[in-house]
Design a protein around this motif. Sequence first.
Motif, mmCIF file in Angstrom:
data_model
loop_
_atom_site.group_PDB
_atom_site.id
_atom_site.type_symbol
_atom_site.label_atom_id
_atom_site.label_comp_id
_atom_site.label_asym_id
_atom_site.label_seq_id
_atom_site.Cartn_x
_atom_site.Cartn_y
_atom_site.Cartn_z
ATOM 1 N N PRO A 25 -28.711 37.517 -2.989
ATOM 2 C CA PRO A 25 -28.590 37.842 -4.339
ATOM 3 C C PRO A 25 -27.182 37.586 -4.816
ATOM 4 C CG PRO A 25 -28.664 39.946 -2.724
ATOM 5 C CD PRO A 25 -29.242 38.750 -2.001
ATOM 6 N N ALA A 26 -26.231 37.493 -3.876
ATOM 7 C CA ALA A 26 -24.995 37.198 -4.159
ATOM 8 C C ALA A 26 -24.854 35.769 -4.935
ATOM 9 C CB ALA A 26 -24.074 37.146 -2.817
ATOM 10 N N PRO A 27 -23.697 35.367 -5.649
ATOM 11 C CA PRO A 27 -23.492 34.217 -6.164
ATOM 12 C C PRO A 27 -23.574 33.032 -5.509
ATOM 13 C CG PRO A 27 -22.134 35.725 -7.347
ATOM 14 C CD PRO A 27 -22.590 36.470 -6.144
ATOM 15 N N ASN A 28 -24.159 31.791 -5.549
ATOM 16 C CA ASN A 28 -24.070 30.786 -4.933
ATOM 17 C C ASN A 28 -22.739 30.187 -4.851
ATOM 18 O OD1 ASN A 28 -24.692 28.450 -3.544
ATOM 19 N ND2 ASN A 28 -26.324 27.675 -4.864
ATOM 20 N N ALA B 145 -28.539 11.542 3.409
ATOM 21 C CA ALA B 145 -28.614 13.201 3.171
ATOM 22 C C ALA B 145 -27.182 13.553 3.342
ATOM 23 C CB ALA B 145 -29.686 13.991 3.730
ATOM 24 N N VAL B 146 -26.701 14.311 2.041
ATOM 25 C CA VAL B 146 -25.534 14.999 2.277
ATOM 26 C C VAL B 146 -25.755 16.274 1.911
ATOM 27 C CG1 VAL B 146 -23.103 15.296 1.095
ATOM 28 C CG2 VAL B 146 -24.520 13.300 0.949
ATOM 29 N N MET B 147 -25.384 17.192 2.785
ATOM 30 C CA MET B 147 -25.895 18.730 2.777
ATOM 31 C C MET B 147 -24.864 19.489 3.094
ATOM 32 S SD MET B 147 -28.590 18.379 5.906
ATOM 33 C CE MET B 147 -29.248 16.972 5.390
ATOM 34 N N SER B 148 -25.124 20.946 2.746
ATOM 35 C CA SER B 148 -24.381 22.168 3.367
ATOM 36 C C SER B 148 -25.011 22.289 4.899
ATOM 37 C CB SER B 148 -24.293 23.203 2.580
ATOM 38 O OG SER B 148 -25.515 23.712 2.258
ATOM 39 N N ASP B 149 -24.210 23.394 5.399
ATOM 40 C CA ASP B 149 -24.982 23.822 6.881
ATOM 41 C C ASP B 149 -25.828 24.649 6.853
ATOM 42 O OD1 ASP B 149 -23.328 25.793 6.295
ATOM 43 O OD2 ASP B 149 -22.425 25.981 8.148
ATOM 44 N N GLY B 150 -26.060 25.326 5.453
ATOM 45 C CA GLY B 150 -27.167 26.160 5.089
ATOM 46 C C GLY B 150 -28.584 25.270 5.251
ATOM 47 N N VAL B 151 -28.469 23.890 5.251
ATOM 48 C CA VAL B 151 -29.636 23.226 5.235
ATOM 49 C C VAL B 151 -29.669 22.675 6.792
ATOM 50 C CG1 VAL B 151 -30.890 21.061 4.408
ATOM 51 C CG2 VAL B 151 -29.784 22.810 2.886
ATOM 52 N N SER B 152 -28.646 22.086 6.979
ATOM 53 C CA SER B 152 -28.499 21.345 8.495
ATOM 54 C C SER B 152 -28.813 22.117 9.600
ATOM 55 C CB SER B 152 -27.126 20.631 8.459
ATOM 56 O OG SER B 152 -26.292 21.494 8.629
ATOM 57 N N ARG B 153 -28.609 23.492 9.687
ATOM 58 C CA ARG B 153 -28.928 24.420 10.594
ATOM 59 C C ARG B 153 -30.392 24.171 11.127
ATOM 60 N NH1 ARG B 153 -27.050 29.748 8.797
ATOM 61 N NH2 ARG B 153 -25.065 28.342 8.598
ATOM 62 N N LEU B 154 -31.064 23.777 9.972
ATOM 63 C CA LEU B 154 -32.709 23.666 10.416
ATOM 64 C C LEU B 154 -32.778 22.988 11.701
ATOM 65 C CD1 LEU B 154 -35.760 24.268 9.587
ATOM 66 C CD2 LEU B 154 -35.480 21.921 8.468
ATOM 67 N N VAL B 155 -32.103 21.620 11.961
ATOM 68 C CA VAL B 155 -32.214 20.978 13.074
ATOM 69 C C VAL B 155 -30.968 21.348 14.187
ATOM 70 C CG1 VAL B 155 -31.534 18.513 13.883
ATOM 71 C CG2 VAL B 155 -32.843 18.962 11.542
ATOM 72 N N THR B 156 -29.911 21.757 13.566
ATOM 73 C CA THR B 156 -28.819 21.854 14.632
ATOM 74 C C THR B 156 -28.722 23.173 15.392
ATOM 75 O OG1 THR B 156 -27.325 22.512 12.699
ATOM 76 C CG2 THR B 156 -27.199 20.246 13.359
ATOM 77 N N GLU B 157 -29.201 24.196 14.504
ATOM 78 C CA GLU B 157 -29.126 25.706 14.887
ATOM 79 C C GLU B 157 -30.451 26.122 15.331
ATOM 80 O OE1 GLU B 157 -26.500 28.526 13.067
ATOM 81 O OE2 GLU B 157 -25.287 26.802 12.237
ATOM 82 N N SER C 60 -28.706 36.361 6.808
ATOM 83 C CA SER C 60 -29.990 36.084 6.874
ATOM 84 C C SER C 60 -30.424 34.735 6.337
ATOM 85 C CB SER C 60 -30.985 37.160 6.215
ATOM 86 O OG SER C 60 -30.759 38.492 6.791
ATOM 87 N N GLY C 61 -29.841 34.371 5.209
ATOM 88 C CA GLY C 61 -29.945 33.003 4.548
ATOM 89 C C GLY C 61 -28.997 32.492 3.845
ATOM 90 N N ASP C 62 -28.347 31.294 4.276
ATOM 91 C CA ASP C 62 -26.906 30.910 3.703
ATOM 92 C C ASP C 62 -27.507 30.109 2.580
ATOM 93 O OD1 ASP C 62 -24.323 30.403 3.552
ATOM 94 O OD2 ASP C 62 -24.241 29.075 5.243
ATOM 95 N N ASP C 63 -26.409 30.090 1.520
ATOM 96 C CA ASP C 63 -26.506 29.183 0.520
ATOM 97 C C ASP C 63 -26.833 27.630 0.935
ATOM 98 O OD1 ASP C 63 -25.752 31.157 -1.135
ATOM 99 O OD2 ASP C 63 -23.611 30.584 -1.097
ATOM 100 N N ALA C 64 -27.734 26.940 0.486
ATOM 101 C CA ALA C 64 -28.234 25.672 0.836
ATOM 102 C C ALA C 64 -28.301 24.706 -0.250
ATOM 103 C CB ALA C 64 -29.925 25.908 1.462
ATOM 104 N N SER C 65 -27.804 23.718 0.039
ATOM 105 C CA SER C 65 -27.594 22.295 -0.928
ATOM 106 C C SER C 65 -27.796 21.110 -0.126
ATOM 107 C CB SER C 65 -26.259 22.205 -1.568
ATOM 108 O OG SER C 65 -25.981 23.588 -2.021
ATOM 109 N N VAL C 66 -28.436 20.138 -1.018
ATOM 110 C CA VAL C 66 -28.713 18.798 -0.569
ATOM 111 C C VAL C 66 -28.773 17.923 -1.776
ATOM 112 C CG1 VAL C 66 -30.462 17.198 0.695
ATOM 113 C CG2 VAL C 66 -30.505 19.843 0.967
ATOM 114 N N ALA C 67 -28.061 16.708 -1.324
ATOM 115 C CA ALA C 67 -28.180 15.516 -2.152
ATOM 116 C C ALA C 67 -28.761 14.476 -1.321
ATOM 117 C CB ALA C 67 -26.595 14.762 -2.601
ATOM 118 N N PHE C 68 -29.990 13.845 -1.933
ATOM 119 C CA PHE C 68 -30.663 12.877 -0.977
ATOM 120 C C PHE C 68 -30.560 11.480 -1.689
ATOM 121 C CE2 PHE C 68 -35.184 11.125 -0.075
ATOM 122 C CZ PHE C 68 -34.876 10.523 1.142
ATOM 123 N N CYS C 69 -29.995 10.544 -1.025
ATOM 124 C CA CYS C 69 -29.576 9.200 -1.801
ATOM 125 C C CYS C 69 -30.749 8.101 -1.307
ATOM 126 C CB CYS C 69 -28.219 8.682 -1.545
ATOM 127 S SG CYS C 69 -27.104 9.986 -1.962
#
Length: 268
Positions: A12-15, A202-214, A257-266
């Motif tokens: 619910p907090a601002p991105n 893919a350029v991403m925040s760690d809120g997305v990359s953690r799917l693989v790394t964490e 529980s869930g981090d802000d998540a951003s992706v740019a896919f080139c």
Amino acid sequence: MRIAIETRSGGPAPNEDWVASAPSVAIVLDGLSTAGLETGCRHGVPWYVAHLGGQLMAALATPDVSLKSALAEALDRVAASHRECDLSNPGTPSATVAVVRQRDEYLDHLVLADSPVVLEGQEDYTVITDLRVDSILPDLRAEVEQHETDTAEHKEALRRFVSAQRQTRNTSGGYWVASASPEAADHVITSTTAVKDLRSVAVMSDGVSRLVTEYGAATWAEVFTTLRDGGPGALIDTVRAVEATDPTGRRWPRYKSGDDASVAFCQW
């Protein structure tokens, strides 16, 4: 270069992420959480990432300016825009930076801290990131991770961790992020890859990359398949679905529980 982007708040907090693209540029910024602590700035992290992103995009409009120089210029301009704030405060709004820019037949990339640029080559994957922050204050980090997310104990442990972490931020023995000084640009990781050697990026925040790394819930090959088939939104959906199976952070201890998540896919 064709670029698709997506960003979503983790709750619910601002991105506090920021993502943008132009015909030859993609930028992802991940604002650092304040954990409710004083920052010395009246504007806040979302303001900071939006202004830094805008200034960085403007600086990159000049093709012969290097990524490093563009970041230094953007940092200087943002600092100049709120000198009335206490920019010496160790908690002044800060962010990770990840950028790619195509220059004719080459792709330049820059990272500052742990938001990665992931290159999909013809046969393998290259992850460009700076994980120095992960080695900072392991005892306090472990204390945060022993509590379920969103509990009073977790929040208090996180405040202690972030407060101590701030003292190492942008110091020679700590880790570097974008904040109030252009000096941070001296600590980026930069490199260049020939476009002919790439399938996509893919350029991403760690809120997305953690799917693989964490979480270990996908491989990079699966990530890029999802990006091609469904775009950045589908990849973030996958992250959220995995997190929903562990809402209190018992299987995968984390700060939110869930981090802000951003992706740019080139793609080309």
